[in-house]
Design a protein around this motif. Structure first.
Motif, PDB file in Angstrom:
ATOM      1  N   ILE A  82       0.838  -1.206   0.000  1.00  0.00           N
ATOM      2  CA  ILE A  82       0.000   0.000   0.000  1.00  0.00           C
ATOM      3  C   ILE A  82       0.869   1.252   0.000  1.00  0.00           C
ATOM      4  CG2 ILE A  82      -1.838   1.250   1.166  1.00  0.00           C
ATOM      5  CD1 ILE A  82      -2.767  -1.323   2.396  1.00  0.00           C
ATOM      6  N   PHE A  83       1.904   1.274   0.864  1.00  0.00           N
ATOM      7  CA  PHE A  83       2.858   2.379   0.913  1.00  0.00           C
ATOM      8  C   PHE A  83       2.143   3.718   1.066  1.00  0.00           C
ATOM      9  CE2 PHE A  83       6.127   5.051  -1.532  1.00  0.00           C
ATOM     10  CZ  PHE A  83       6.870   5.269  -0.396  1.00  0.00           C
ATOM     11  N   ALA A  84       1.406   3.867   2.167  1.00  0.00           N
ATOM     12  CA  ALA A  84       0.751   5.130   2.476  1.00  0.00           C
ATOM     13  C   ALA A  84       0.639   5.187   3.990  1.00  0.00           C
ATOM     14  CB  ALA A  84      -0.629   5.187   1.844  1.00  0.00           C
ATOM     15  N   HIS A 137      -4.360  12.423  -3.748  1.00  0.00           N
ATOM     16  CA  HIS A 137      -3.428  12.030  -4.813  1.00  0.00           C
ATOM     17  C   HIS A 137      -3.943  12.412  -6.190  1.00  0.00           C
ATOM     18  CE1 HIS A 137      -2.049   8.900  -1.706  1.00  0.00           C
ATOM     19  NE2 HIS A 137      -1.195   9.902  -1.718  1.00  0.00           N
ATOM     20  N   GLY A 158      -1.583  14.031  -8.880  1.00  0.00           N
ATOM     21  CA  GLY A 158      -1.498  13.522 -10.246  1.00  0.00           C
ATOM     22  C   GLY A 158      -1.790  14.622 -11.255  1.00  0.00           C
ATOM     23  N   ARG A 212       5.966   6.249 -15.497  1.00  0.00           N
ATOM     24  CA  ARG A 212       4.723   6.749 -14.920  1.00  0.00           C
ATOM     25  C   ARG A 212       4.233   5.836 -13.801  1.00  0.00           C
ATOM     26  NH1 ARG A 212       0.854   6.718 -19.247  1.00  0.00           N
ATOM     27  NH2 ARG A 212       2.463   6.085 -20.710  1.00  0.00           N
ATOM     28  N   ILE A 213       4.279   4.514 -14.060  1.00  0.00           N
ATOM     29  CA  ILE A 213       3.813   3.587 -13.030  1.00  0.00           C
ATOM     30  C   ILE A 213       4.746   3.619 -11.830  1.00  0.00           C
ATOM     31  CG2 ILE A 213       3.468   1.144 -12.478  1.00  0.00           C
ATOM     32  CD1 ILE A 213       2.138   0.747 -15.021  1.00  0.00           C
ATOM     33  N   GLY A 233       4.576   7.001 -10.147  1.00  0.00           N
ATOM     34  CA  GLY A 233       3.209   7.130  -9.634  1.00  0.00           C
ATOM     35  C   GLY A 233       3.062   6.380  -8.327  1.00  0.00           C
ATOM     36  N   PHE A 234       3.619   5.163  -8.286  1.00  0.00           N
ATOM     37  CA  PHE A 234       3.549   4.382  -7.055  1.00  0.00           C
ATOM     38  C   PHE A 234       4.295   5.075  -5.921  1.00  0.00           C
ATOM     39  CE2 PHE A 234       5.454   1.086  -4.270  1.00  0.00           C
ATOM     40  CZ  PHE A 234       4.291   0.594  -3.718  1.00  0.00           C
ATOM     41  N   LEU A 273       4.735   8.215  -5.479  1.00  0.00           N
ATOM     42  CA  LEU A 273       4.328   9.618  -5.289  1.00  0.00           C
ATOM     43  C   LEU A 273       3.589   9.844  -3.963  1.00  0.00           C
ATOM     44  CD1 LEU A 273       4.263  12.435  -6.476  1.00  0.00           C
ATOM     45  CD2 LEU A 273       2.205  11.826  -7.709  1.00  0.00           C
ATOM     46  N   THR A 274       4.352  10.010  -2.906  1.00  0.00           N
ATOM     47  CA  THR A 274       3.773  10.297  -1.593  1.00  0.00           C
ATOM     48  C   THR A 274       3.703  11.808  -1.382  1.00  0.00           C
ATOM     49  OG1 THR A 274       6.008  10.153  -0.755  1.00  0.00           O
ATOM     50  CG2 THR A 274       4.642   8.191  -0.523  1.00  0.00           C
ATOM     51  N   ASP A 275       3.135  12.214  -0.244  1.00  0.00           N
ATOM     52  CA  ASP A 275       3.137  13.638   0.116  1.00  0.00           C
ATOM     53  C   ASP A 275       4.563  14.184   0.064  1.00  0.00           C
ATOM     54  OD1 ASP A 275       0.382  13.693   0.760  1.00  0.00           O
ATOM     55  OD2 ASP A 275       0.823  12.799   2.706  1.00  0.00           O
ATOM     56  N   PHE A 278       6.021  14.456  -3.450  1.00  0.00           N
ATOM     57  CA  PHE A 278       5.343  15.565  -4.116  1.00  0.00           C
ATOM     58  C   PHE A 278       5.929  16.898  -3.661  1.00  0.00           C
ATOM     59  CE2 PHE A 278       1.904  18.712  -4.486  1.00  0.00           C
ATOM     60  CZ  PHE A 278       1.719  18.656  -5.856  1.00  0.00           C
TER      61      PHE A 278
END
Lengths: 89, 221
Positions: free
Chosen positions: B43-45, B76, B80, B95-96, B99-100, B102-104, B107
């Motif tokens: 999940i990585f969040a 997100h 995005g 991108r994938i 994208g995966f 791309l946390t706070d 960003f």
């Protein structure tokens, strides 16, 4: 999914300059909306009292961040205030 | 790539308390160590993982859990959209991958005008995002070990570190009046929305803040 969706090129979507400008505010807006409730809410109840260590720590962090603009100092000093106040009460 | 990892280092260290909090919470709520670790690996969040663990432990219906996860992750969409212009030109792999990651935190390092514009900058982002992924998983593992061997760590106020980190990211960004307005409005509306128990409070507050910041910018220019 939520992170990837709008990075897909085939998605038929073009962003005008106005939208881009609006989105440039997304970083500070989102992060603020995350950290403010952490400081003010405890177990889903709002806590505005002198014994709320999160608030004191938050004030300490904000002042340090403003003065130093350094992540380590901000977390370090805010953390010390937070621990100090929470062990006092 | 190494530059990305070193620039990310303060943030990777700053999520230590949160990662440990999550790991020990997973154990407290009766998950096995491998389940806890998979949460962070797949999940990585941050917030979504903690909320999901709590809801699953209370036997909440899956549809409710999915909805909550979508609500918390909906920011997100904003990320995005913001990076769309820069990243949608890149290959699917980038991108994938990014994208995966791309946390706070990633960003917040993506604000530069030229970010993601060259191979060098893509690898920079990969170094930053990848090292952050690694750190998050190591901190989770430490939390799991601590959760197995120590008494309850979940009431120590480890979430304060999250607030302090985000303060450290936001305050230096306040260089113009519109950003100041955006932050103040976002703060006040997040308080109001959370006070009234509005489920979409995060995204709603952030949107109101963005609109006000943008409005002030338009009026002034």
């Amino acid at each position: 999914m939520t992170r990837y969706l709008f990075l897909e090129e085939k998605l038929p979507l073009r962003l005008g300059p106005n939208i881009s400008q609006l989105l440039s505010f997304s970083g500070p807006a989102v992060l603020t909306a995350i950290f403010i409730p952490i400081l003010f809410f405890n177990n889903n109840e709002i806590d505005i009292s002198v014994s709320n260590a999160y608030l004191w720590g938050g004030v300490g962090s904000i002042i340090t961040a403003y003065k130093t603009k350094n992540i380590y100092w901000t977390i370090g000093f805010g953390g010390i205030v937070f621990i100090g106040v929470s062990s006092y009460f | 790539m190494i530059k990305g990892a070193t620039d990310m280092l303060p943030l990777s260290l700053a999520v230590l308390p949160w990662g440990v909090l999550f790991g020990s919470l997973a154990i407290q709520r009766g998950f096995s160590w491998i389940e806890g670790q998979l949460f962070s690996a797949v999940i990585f969040a941050g917030a979504v993982q903690i909320v999901t663990i709590e809801l699953m432990a209370e036997n909440t219906r899956y549809i409710t859990i999915l909805f909550m996860a979508l609500v918390i992750s909906s920011r997100h969409f904003l990320y995005g959209l913001t990076l769309r212009e820069k990243l949608s030109k890149q290959s699917l792999k980038w991108r994938i991958g990014l994208g995966f990651l791309l946390t706070d935190e990633l960003f917040s390092l993506s604000g530069h005008r030229k970010s993601y514009a060259s191979k060098y900058r893509l690898y920079y982002a990969l170094g930053a995002g990848g090292s952050f992924y690694l750190a998050w998983n190591i901190w989770t593992a430490i939390g799991i070990i601590a959760g197995v061997s120590l008494p309850d760590l979940t009431n120590l106020g480890l979430d304060f570190a999250v607030a302090a980190t985000f303060i450290a990211l936001v305050i230096p960004e306040i260089r113009t009046v519109p950003v100041l307005v955006c932050v103040l409005v976002s703060a006040i509306s997040s308080l109001l929305f959370s006070f009234y128990g509005f489920e979409l409070s995060l995204v709603a507050a952030a949107s109101v803040g963005m609109l006000c910041g943008y409005g002030v910018q338009r009026v002034r220019s």
